[in-house]
Enzyme design. Sequence first.
Site, mmCIF file in Angstrom:
data_model
loop_
_atom_site.group_PDB
_atom_site.id
_atom_site.type_symbol
_atom_site.label_atom_id
_atom_site.label_comp_id
_atom_site.label_asym_id
_atom_site.label_seq_id
_atom_site.Cartn_x
_atom_site.Cartn_y
_atom_site.Cartn_z
ATOM 1 N N THR A 114 8.279 -2.675 -8.259
ATOM 2 C CA THR A 114 7.199 -2.247 -7.363
ATOM 3 C C THR A 114 6.651 -3.376 -6.487
ATOM 4 O OG1 THR A 114 5.609 -2.689 -9.117
ATOM 5 C CG2 THR A 114 6.423 -0.427 -8.945
ATOM 6 N N GLN A 141 11.783 -1.990 -20.453
ATOM 7 C CA GLN A 141 10.359 -2.154 -20.746
ATOM 8 C C GLN A 141 10.182 -3.193 -21.869
ATOM 9 O OE1 GLN A 141 11.552 1.425 -20.224
ATOM 10 N NE2 GLN A 141 11.197 0.616 -18.206
ATOM 11 N N THR A 197 4.784 3.094 -12.541
ATOM 12 C CA THR A 197 5.669 2.682 -11.447
ATOM 13 C C THR A 197 5.874 3.821 -10.437
ATOM 14 O OG1 THR A 197 7.591 3.365 -12.726
ATOM 15 C CG2 THR A 197 6.926 1.051 -12.919
ATOM 16 N N LYS A 237 15.196 -9.594 -19.717
ATOM 17 C CA LYS A 237 16.231 -8.875 -20.484
ATOM 18 C C LYS A 237 17.536 -8.775 -19.711
ATOM 19 C CE LYS A 237 13.449 -5.422 -20.623
ATOM 20 N NZ LYS A 237 12.258 -6.055 -20.022
ATOM 21 N N GLY A 238 17.424 -8.579 -18.378
ATOM 22 C CA GLY A 238 18.627 -8.431 -17.559
ATOM 23 C C GLY A 238 19.492 -9.676 -17.640
ATOM 24 N N GLY A 254 13.373 -2.846 -13.928
ATOM 25 C CA GLY A 254 13.974 -3.661 -12.867
ATOM 26 C C GLY A 254 14.517 -4.898 -13.540
ATOM 27 N N HIS A 255 15.834 -4.991 -13.653
ATOM 28 C CA HIS A 255 16.462 -6.098 -14.382
ATOM 29 C C HIS A 255 17.235 -6.970 -13.399
ATOM 30 C CE1 HIS A 255 16.404 -3.664 -18.411
ATOM 31 N NE2 HIS A 255 15.216 -3.807 -17.864
ATOM 32 N N THR A 256 16.919 -8.257 -13.397
ATOM 33 C CA THR A 256 17.528 -9.154 -12.420
ATOM 34 C C THR A 256 18.631 -9.989 -13.051
ATOM 35 O OG1 THR A 256 15.274 -9.369 -11.591
ATOM 36 C CG2 THR A 256 16.934 -10.805 -10.587
ATOM 37 N N ASP A 268 9.706 -7.213 -18.347
ATOM 38 C CA ASP A 268 10.035 -8.314 -17.424
ATOM 39 C C ASP A 268 10.186 -9.662 -18.125
ATOM 40 O OD1 ASP A 268 9.879 -6.470 -15.343
ATOM 41 O OD2 ASP A 268 7.737 -6.821 -15.074
ATOM 42 N N ARG A 286 10.729 20.980 -23.587
ATOM 43 C CA ARG A 286 12.003 21.703 -23.548
ATOM 44 C C ARG A 286 12.197 22.580 -22.308
ATOM 45 N NH1 ARG A 286 10.465 23.474 -29.225
ATOM 46 N NH2 ARG A 286 8.535 22.959 -28.159
HETATM 47 P P1 GDP Z 1 13.605 -7.860 -17.113
HETATM 48 O O1 GDP Z 1 12.948 -6.634 -16.606
HETATM 49 O O2 GDP Z 1 13.204 -8.190 -18.507
HETATM 50 O O3 GDP Z 1 15.101 -7.844 -16.957
HETATM 51 O O4 GDP Z 1 13.076 -9.063 -16.189
HETATM 52 P P2 GDP Z 1 12.919 -9.051 -14.586
HETATM 53 O O5 GDP Z 1 14.254 -9.240 -13.985
HETATM 54 O O6 GDP Z 1 12.107 -7.907 -14.132
HETATM 55 O O7 GDP Z 1 12.000 -10.316 -14.395
HETATM 56 C C1 GDP Z 1 12.406 -11.582 -14.744
HETATM 57 C C2 GDP Z 1 12.384 -12.476 -13.487
HETATM 58 O O8 GDP Z 1 12.455 -13.827 -13.885
HETATM 59 C C3 GDP Z 1 13.574 -12.258 -12.575
HETATM 60 O O9 GDP Z 1 13.197 -12.515 -11.261
HETATM 61 C C4 GDP Z 1 14.585 -13.297 -13.062
HETATM 62 O O10 GDP Z 1 15.491 -13.697 -12.049
HETATM 63 C C5 GDP Z 1 13.658 -14.422 -13.425
HETATM 64 N N1 GDP Z 1 14.102 -15.256 -14.543
HETATM 65 C C6 GDP Z 1 14.769 -14.890 -15.667
HETATM 66 N N2 GDP Z 1 14.924 -15.949 -16.497
HETATM 67 C C7 GDP Z 1 14.346 -16.984 -15.867
HETATM 68 C C8 GDP Z 1 14.151 -18.355 -16.231
HETATM 69 O O11 GDP Z 1 14.526 -18.831 -17.296
HETATM 70 N N3 GDP Z 1 13.477 -19.130 -15.332
HETATM 71 C C9 GDP Z 1 13.012 -18.657 -14.147
HETATM 72 N N4 GDP Z 1 12.370 -19.489 -13.341
HETATM 73 N N5 GDP Z 1 13.183 -17.373 -13.778
HETATM 74 C C10 GDP Z 1 13.829 -16.563 -14.639
HETATM 75 P P1 IMO Z 2 11.482 -3.697 -17.297
HETATM 76 O O1 IMO Z 2 12.629 -2.984 -17.965
HETATM 77 C C1 IMO Z 2 7.201 -4.083 -16.717
HETATM 78 C C2 IMO Z 2 4.826 -0.408 -17.018
HETATM 79 C C3 IMO Z 2 4.133 0.059 -15.752
HETATM 80 C C4 IMO Z 2 2.911 0.735 -16.355
HETATM 81 C C5 IMO Z 2 3.469 1.395 -17.604
HETATM 82 C C6 IMO Z 2 3.839 2.848 -17.452
HETATM 83 O O2 IMO Z 2 11.810 -4.203 -15.940
HETATM 84 O O3 IMO Z 2 10.911 -4.730 -18.193
HETATM 85 P P2 IMO Z 2 5.836 4.104 -16.212
HETATM 86 O O4 IMO Z 2 6.268 4.086 -14.773
HETATM 87 O O5 IMO Z 2 6.892 3.658 -17.167
HETATM 88 O O6 IMO Z 2 5.228 5.417 -16.616
HETATM 89 O O7 IMO Z 2 4.634 3.025 -16.282
HETATM 90 O O8 IMO Z 2 4.627 0.645 -17.953
HETATM 91 N N1 IMO Z 2 6.286 -0.619 -16.906
HETATM 92 C C7 IMO Z 2 6.865 -1.828 -16.822
HETATM 93 N N2 IMO Z 2 6.325 -3.062 -16.757
HETATM 94 N N3 IMO Z 2 8.539 -3.932 -16.773
HETATM 95 C C8 IMO Z 2 9.087 -2.717 -16.876
HETATM 96 O O9 IMO Z 2 10.408 -2.525 -17.047
HETATM 97 C C9 IMO Z 2 8.249 -1.579 -16.870
HETATM 98 N N4 IMO Z 2 8.457 -0.247 -16.939
HETATM 99 C C10 IMO Z 2 7.247 0.318 -16.971
HETATM 100 O O10 IMO Z 2 3.797 -1.024 -14.927
HETATM 101 O O11 IMO Z 2 1.982 -0.238 -16.757
HETATM 102 MG MG MG Z 3 11.797 -6.012 -14.992
#
Ligand code: GDP
Ligand code: IMO
Ligand code: MG
Length: 425
Positions: free
Chosen positions: A302, A225, A130, A16-17, A40-42, A13, A144
Amino acid sequence: MPVTIVVGAQWGDEGKGRVADWLARESDGIARYAGGDNAGHTVIVGDAVFKLHLVPSGVVHSDKKCFLGNGMVINPVRLVSELDMLAERGIDISPDRIHLSPRAHVITPGHMELDGAADKARGKDAIGTTKRGIGLAYTDKATRVGLLTGEMADAEQFADAVQHSIEQANIILQSKYGAPPMDAVELVAEYAEAARRLQPYLADTNALIHDMLEADQRLLCEGAQGTLLDIDHGHYPFVTSSNATTGGAMTGLGFGPHYVDRVIGVVKAYCTRVGNGPFPTELLDETGEQLRQAGHEFGTTTGRPRRCGWLDMVALKYAIRVNGFNELVLSKMDVLGGMAEIKIATAYELDGKPITNMPLDTAAMERAQPVYEAVPGWDADISGARVMADLPEATQRYIKRIEELSGVKVMMVSVGPERDQAVQL
Ligand code: GDP
Ligand code: IMO
Ligand code: MG
């Protein structure tokens, strides 16, 4: 050398998205190489908010190719609903541009049910997965007995395999966890329908990627991740079941390291973690709550509240080593606005001794106490900044300090969730 790899430098989180969406502009194709819909990539473009779990974030750019590689685990029903969501919002989901490897593995309903039951049974030692069936799908892959995505090419045979997997899972659910069995009929029909929908997307992703690389087109590999959730390089067992790190891009997609010229670590300006496991800089006080509220730190997949804490340079240096980052992106810098003082952990104290190398032993990491350096904060809204000079001096100093301590150049600082809310350095 046409490959860029983007990897989360912390516990996921990191943003990356949005970084993949930014870098997609200068790429011809974008590929996911590991994990599944635990991700979950936003991506936010104007009013449109895209929450992507399986399809690479570059899909929002209609002229880019998208690949779902061998290293992924795919829930076909969720992939179909993600494609439908994209289509409804005017995104081109044609199989001419989105390609699913037949060598990825299928997440079955049994994997999901067993993931939930197994983690619940761990009680206080739960990983906090998750519940998407990730670990169980990778278990079947490693032993396998897994179901390949390519098997969706024959929907009837695929349905039989799903039925068999549900029956097997039901035995374990009932005997080991005392849980009710799944009703296979509806689930099998849903999976068969999803298989039919996904058939046109099955393609030799490896060959297609190599055609691109040979033509000197740029490939962007979008990590899921984060480094500290990597099965080999995170704190076992509080990890996911795949290689989230740089190496995973090569094994998950199938190309050699000589193609790679950019390895970009996405670093949140502070730290968050969802689920259990060590987190030395975690803040269980008001400051942690302030970060959670200001950063909207609730899971994309989640909805769980994310644990929040200060930037951990010890862990970041480890991530730099494991991945070979040659550039960093600092995300969510705007969230730190209003803090009187910002802290960076530059060392740990472990059993009374100072250390600067992150312990990989999980129990030792649990005992590690952060040693902080404090830097001045800033009381300004920086979300409108687009060049370094727009940022307050204290923000610039924080960025420079991260560069000094990490030894890696920062190429971009994001100052808001929207596509253009970024300062390119
Ligand atoms: P990822 O899993 O690495 O792609 O990240 P997520 O999308 O799960 O979580 C990042 C959250 O932070 C999302 O809700 C984005 O919209 C938000 N976000 C990303 N970059 C920024 C930023 O520079 N500032 C703020 N306030 N929010 C951001
Ligand atoms: P993105 O790509 C944050 C965490 C889970 C748990 C552990 C194992 O959005 O950054 P799993 O369901 O993979 O067996 O869970 O890894 N986890 C993440 N935490 N961002 C993620 O993905 C995650 N994918 C898995 O919360 O601790
Ligand atoms: Mg995420």
